[in-house]
Design an enzyme around this catalytic site. Structure first.
Site, PDB file in Angstrom:
ATOM      1  N   GLY A  13       0.837  -1.218   0.000  1.00  0.00           N
ATOM      2  CA  GLY A  13       0.000   0.000   0.000  1.00  0.00           C
ATOM      3  C   GLY A  13       0.860   1.252   0.000  1.00  0.00           C
ATOM      4  O   GLY A  13       0.574   2.216   0.706  1.00  0.00           O
ATOM      5  N   SER A 142      -3.515   0.673  14.027  1.00  0.00           N
ATOM      6  CA  SER A 142      -4.292   1.899  14.247  1.00  0.00           C
ATOM      7  C   SER A 142      -4.512   2.100  15.728  1.00  0.00           C
ATOM      8  O   SER A 142      -4.728   1.133  16.465  1.00  0.00           O
ATOM      9  CB  SER A 142      -5.649   1.799  13.563  1.00  0.00           C
ATOM     10  N   TYR A 156     -13.296  -2.576  12.692  1.00  0.00           N
ATOM     11  CA  TYR A 156     -11.936  -2.280  12.226  1.00  0.00           C
ATOM     12  C   TYR A 156     -10.974  -2.296  13.417  1.00  0.00           C
ATOM     13  O   TYR A 156      -9.880  -2.880  13.349  1.00  0.00           O
ATOM     14  CB  TYR A 156     -12.002  -0.910  11.551  1.00  0.00           C
ATOM     15  N   ALA A 159     -10.108  -5.793  14.472  1.00  0.00           N
ATOM     16  CA  ALA A 159      -9.145  -6.437  13.573  1.00  0.00           C
ATOM     17  C   ALA A 159      -7.744  -5.887  13.819  1.00  0.00           C
ATOM     18  O   ALA A 159      -6.756  -6.622  13.830  1.00  0.00           O
ATOM     19  CB  ALA A 159      -9.568  -6.209  12.117  1.00  0.00           C
ATOM     20  N   ILE A 189      -4.255  10.794  10.683  1.00  0.00           N
ATOM     21  CA  ILE A 189      -3.205  11.207   9.755  1.00  0.00           C
ATOM     22  C   ILE A 189      -3.849  11.853   8.530  1.00  0.00           C
ATOM     23  O   ILE A 189      -4.894  11.402   8.054  1.00  0.00           O
ATOM     24  CB  ILE A 189      -2.336   9.990   9.337  1.00  0.00           C
TER      25      ILE A 189
HETATM   26  N1  LIG Z   1      -5.211   7.724   7.647  1.00  0.00           N
HETATM   27  C1  LIG Z   1      -5.310   7.550   8.935  1.00  0.00           C
HETATM   28  O1  LIG Z   1      -5.641   8.483   9.688  1.00  0.00           O
HETATM   29  C2  LIG Z   1      -4.984   6.189   9.534  1.00  0.00           C
HETATM   30  C3  LIG Z   1      -5.001   6.091  10.932  1.00  0.00           C
HETATM   31  C4  LIG Z   1      -4.689   4.883  11.509  1.00  0.00           C
HETATM   32  C5  LIG Z   1      -4.355   3.803  10.730  1.00  0.00           C
HETATM   33  N2  LIG Z   1      -4.353   3.896   9.393  1.00  0.00           N
HETATM   34  C6  LIG Z   1      -3.971   2.695   8.636  1.00  0.00           C
HETATM   35  O2  LIG Z   1      -2.879   3.011   7.794  1.00  0.00           O
HETATM   36  C7  LIG Z   1      -2.953   2.229   6.602  1.00  0.00           C
HETATM   37  C8  LIG Z   1      -2.945   3.150   5.402  1.00  0.00           C
HETATM   38  O3  LIG Z   1      -4.055   4.025   5.528  1.00  0.00           O
HETATM   39  P1  LIG Z   1      -4.239   5.279   4.567  1.00  0.00           P
HETATM   40  O4  LIG Z   1      -4.919   6.335   5.315  1.00  0.00           O
HETATM   41  O5  LIG Z   1      -2.953   5.570   3.907  1.00  0.00           O
HETATM   42  O6  LIG Z   1      -5.282   4.633   3.547  1.00  0.00           O
HETATM   43  P2  LIG Z   1      -5.543   4.941   2.003  1.00  0.00           P
HETATM   44  O7  LIG Z   1      -5.174   6.338   1.679  1.00  0.00           O
HETATM   45  O8  LIG Z   1      -6.917   4.451   1.756  1.00  0.00           O
HETATM   46  O9  LIG Z   1      -4.498   3.979   1.272  1.00  0.00           O
HETATM   47  C9  LIG Z   1      -4.688   2.615   1.370  1.00  0.00           C
HETATM   48  C10 LIG Z   1      -3.554   1.922   0.659  1.00  0.00           C
HETATM   49  O10 LIG Z   1      -3.750   0.501   0.761  1.00  0.00           O
HETATM   50  C11 LIG Z   1      -3.841  -0.037  -0.555  1.00  0.00           C
HETATM   51  N3  LIG Z   1      -4.803  -1.141  -0.540  1.00  0.00           N
HETATM   52  C12 LIG Z   1      -6.085  -1.131  -0.126  1.00  0.00           C
HETATM   53  N4  LIG Z   1      -6.643  -2.362  -0.278  1.00  0.00           N
HETATM   54  C13 LIG Z   1      -5.674  -3.148  -0.814  1.00  0.00           C
HETATM   55  C14 LIG Z   1      -5.599  -4.498  -1.220  1.00  0.00           C
HETATM   56  N5  LIG Z   1      -6.643  -5.349  -1.105  1.00  0.00           N
HETATM   57  N6  LIG Z   1      -4.427  -4.950  -1.732  1.00  0.00           N
HETATM   58  C15 LIG Z   1      -3.366  -4.135  -1.851  1.00  0.00           C
HETATM   59  N7  LIG Z   1      -3.366  -2.858  -1.485  1.00  0.00           N
HETATM   60  C16 LIG Z   1      -4.498  -2.367  -0.975  1.00  0.00           C
HETATM   61  C17 LIG Z   1      -4.279   1.112  -1.451  1.00  0.00           C
HETATM   62  O11 LIG Z   1      -3.894   0.851  -2.799  1.00  0.00           O
HETATM   63  P3  LIG Z   1      -4.656   1.594  -4.044  1.00  0.00           P
HETATM   64  O12 LIG Z   1      -4.693   3.050  -3.736  1.00  0.00           O
HETATM   65  O13 LIG Z   1      -3.777   1.281  -5.212  1.00  0.00           O
HETATM   66  O14 LIG Z   1      -6.009   0.966  -4.154  1.00  0.00           O
HETATM   67  C18 LIG Z   1      -3.500   2.262  -0.818  1.00  0.00           C
HETATM   68  O15 LIG Z   1      -2.151   2.218  -1.224  1.00  0.00           O
HETATM   69  C19 LIG Z   1      -4.226   1.408   6.684  1.00  0.00           C
HETATM   70  O16 LIG Z   1      -3.866   0.132   7.119  1.00  0.00           O
HETATM   71  C20 LIG Z   1      -5.057   2.157   7.714  1.00  0.00           C
HETATM   72  O17 LIG Z   1      -5.908   1.290   8.373  1.00  0.00           O
HETATM   73  C21 LIG Z   1      -4.667   5.056   8.764  1.00  0.00           C
END
Ligand SMILES: NC(=O)c1ccc[n+]([C@@H]2O[C@H](COP(=O)([O-])OP(=O)(O)OC[C@H]3O[C@@H](n4cnc5c(N)ncnc54)[C@H](OP(=O)(O)O)[C@@H]3O)[C@@H](O)[C@H]2O)c1
Length: 244
Positions: A13, A142, A156, A159, A189
């Site tokens: 990701g 998270s 979520y 998990a 974030i």
């Molecule tokens: N943003 C926050 O505030 C926050 C806070 C706590 C934890 N997190 C965790 O941090 C991680 C990244 O979050 P984010 O905010 O960066 O999310 P995001 O912007 O939605 O990005 C998600 C990433 O995961 C990839 N992805 C999703 N489903 C996938 C699959 N089945 N196979 C391969 N790649 C997949 C997406 O690829 P594509 O774009 O190519 O589809 C993208 O690169 C997640 O695990 C999320 O739970 C985020």
């Protein structure tokens, strides 16, 4: 300092949201970076070109981390190209809110667990035989798991809590190969997920700002470096003081 020269990292990701913050920090430290993406080919190609332009080896690989064969193919491709993998960062995943633990259908529950837990667990299982001695596994979880009072994120959060438990298990099992395993738990974030979030939520953050993807990248690159060599089985919260 270029503390990761000679190391090969795999970031799942890596193309969107927090992922590029991690990819850039590892590349800044000199690591060769392979990163996966799922649907966002355009963003992945732009990031791949940016990293290569900064004179670091990089490759973007389309991989559905919910599919074991695609995980295996991605690992094979990296080993064929670079001969080794030293660092795994499990970042792929996404928030799937809307349904509470009491009203989610089986299908929604399965999607949440697939994206928030099984993909990372499968990646660790399949990659471990290839991971170098002294390697690193860093999973992005998270801090929702500490605040499961966030009713809409209850499934979520559950998990993600399981990922923290897996992390402690893996750290025990992989210590004999001197592989460290840790989990980083971000708060809010600055990605698409927090767009439109009400001010009252920002008020709950002590530092009164949302984190940036590079804030997460900083701790990941520290854990990946030699400085992180005595840290394993640990959980790092990076949330600017959410609800302190
Ligand atoms: N943003 C926050 O505030 C926050 C806070 C706590 C934890 N997190 C965790 O941090 C991680 C990244 O979050 P984010 O905010 O960066 O999310 P995001 O912007 O939605 O990005 C998600 C990433 O995961 C990839 N992805 C999703 N489903 C996938 C699959 N089945 N196979 C391969 N790649 C997949 C997406 O690829 P594509 O774009 O190519 O589809 C993208 O690169 C997640 O695990 C999320 O739970 C985020």
């Amino acid at each position: 300092m270029k503390s990761l020269v000679t190391k090969v990292a795999l970031v799942t990701g890596g193309n969107k949201g927090i992922g590029p913050g991690i990819v850039r920090k590892l590349a800044d430290s000199g690591a060769t970076v392979a990163f996966t993406y799922f649907k966002g080919t355009a963003k992945a190609k732009v990031l791949e070109a940016e990293i290569i332009e900064s004179r670091v080896e990089a490759i973007a690989i389309k991989t559905n981390t919910s599919n074991n064969e695609e995980i295996k193919a991605a690992i094979d491709q990296i080993i064929a190209k670079y001969g080794r993998i030293d660092i795994l960062v499990n970042c792929a995943g996404s928030l799937i809110p809307k349904k509470t633990p009491l009203d989610a259908s089986d299908e929604i529950l399965a999607r949440i667990w697939q994206r928030s837990l099984f993909g990372a667990a499968q990646m660790v299982s399949q990659l471990t035989p290839y991971l170098s001695e002294g390697g690193r596994i860093i999973t992005i979880g998270s801090c929702a798991e500490q605040h499961s009072g966030f009713v809409i994120t209850g499934n979520y959060a559950t998990a993600r809590e399981t990922l923290a438990i897996y992390t402690r298990y893996w750290s025990q099992k992989l210590a004999r190969k001197n592989i460290t395993v840790n989990i980083v738990q971000p708060g809010l974030i600055d990605t698409r997920h927090i767009k439109g979030i009400p001010d009252r939520i920002l008020d709950t953050v002590a530092l009164k700002r949302f984190g940036k993807p590079h804030d997460v990248g900083n701790i990941v690159s520290y854990l990946a470096s030699k400085k992180g060599s005595y840290i394993t089985g640990a959980t790092f919260t990076i949330d600017g003081g959410l609800y302190v």
